[in-house]
Write an enzyme that holds these catalytic residues in place. Structure first.
Site, PDB file in Angstrom:
ATOM      1  N   MET A 171      -4.151   4.449   0.237  1.00  0.00           N
ATOM      2  CA  MET A 171      -4.729   4.984   1.465  1.00  0.00           C
ATOM      3  C   MET A 171      -5.860   5.964   1.182  1.00  0.00           C
ATOM      4  O   MET A 171      -6.724   6.174   2.024  1.00  0.00           O
ATOM      5  CB  MET A 171      -3.656   5.617   2.341  1.00  0.00           C
ATOM      6  CG  MET A 171      -2.685   4.627   2.953  1.00  0.00           C
ATOM      7  SD  MET A 171      -3.465   3.352   3.988  1.00  0.00           S
ATOM      8  CE  MET A 171      -3.912   4.321   5.434  1.00  0.00           C
ATOM      9  N   VAL A 214       0.825  -1.206   0.000  1.00  0.00           N
ATOM     10  CA  VAL A 214       0.000   0.000   0.000  1.00  0.00           C
ATOM     11  C   VAL A 214       0.860   1.257   0.000  1.00  0.00           C
ATOM     12  O   VAL A 214       1.948   1.276   0.571  1.00  0.00           O
ATOM     13  CB  VAL A 214      -0.966   0.000   1.215  1.00  0.00           C
ATOM     14  CG1 VAL A 214      -0.205  -0.030   2.517  1.00  0.00           C
ATOM     15  CG2 VAL A 214      -1.919   1.178   1.191  1.00  0.00           C
ATOM     16  N   CYS A 215       0.348   2.293  -0.674  1.00  0.00           N
ATOM     17  CA  CYS A 215       0.958   3.617  -0.626  1.00  0.00           C
ATOM     18  C   CYS A 215      -0.177   4.634  -0.570  1.00  0.00           C
ATOM     19  O   CYS A 215      -1.294   4.298  -0.158  1.00  0.00           O
ATOM     20  CB  CYS A 215       1.887   3.855  -1.813  1.00  0.00           C
ATOM     21  SG  CYS A 215       1.043   4.005  -3.405  1.00  0.00           S
ATOM     22  N   HIS A 216       0.061   5.838  -1.004  1.00  0.00           N
ATOM     23  CA  HIS A 216      -0.966   6.887  -0.919  1.00  0.00           C
ATOM     24  C   HIS A 216      -2.098   6.649  -1.923  1.00  0.00           C
ATOM     25  O   HIS A 216      -3.266   6.678  -1.561  1.00  0.00           O
ATOM     26  CB  HIS A 216      -0.323   8.260  -1.149  1.00  0.00           C
ATOM     27  CG  HIS A 216      -1.296   9.390  -1.095  1.00  0.00           C
ATOM     28  ND1 HIS A 216      -1.910   9.785   0.063  1.00  0.00           N
ATOM     29  CD2 HIS A 216      -1.781  10.203  -2.075  1.00  0.00           C
ATOM     30  CE1 HIS A 216      -2.728  10.794  -0.199  1.00  0.00           C
ATOM     31  NE2 HIS A 216      -2.662  11.069  -1.485  1.00  0.00           N
TER      32      HIS A 216
END
Length: 98
Positions: A91, A62-64
């Site tokens: 996110m 996961v990242c932004h």
């Protein structure tokens, strides 16, 4: 590369499932909150911290918004990891779920 939705991750966590989640965001982004149980390894640290990633049947990255995590998935696959799934929308989508 496979992907997974924020809704599915949330549902599985709520059911008590232990997920292998790697958060590749920067320190300041992580300070705003993480998915419960996720391990923080910034994208730029991945090469030096590969040994910290448990080789499970599924690894959710996961990242932004999903771009850096897609790059992380590609790199990890190149390094011999399997079962990688990119969190769709990152996110941003996770926070929409409340």
């Amino acid at each position: 590369m496979d992907s997974i939705t924020a809704e599915e991750v949330k549902r599985r966590l709520e059911q008590g499932e232990q997920l292998n989640i790697i958060d590749v965001r920067e320190d300041d982004e992580v300070a705003e909150g993480m998915i419960p149980g996720a391990r923080h390894i910034p994208l730029y640290d991945l090469p030096m911290r590969l040994s910290e990633i448990e080789r499970t049947d599924e690894i959710i990255v996961v990242c932004h918004a999903g771009v850096r995590s897609a790059k992380a998935c590609e790199y990890l696959e190149y390094m011999g990891f399997s079962g990688l799934k990119n969190l769709e929308g990152g996110m941003l989508k996770w926070h929409e779920l409340g």
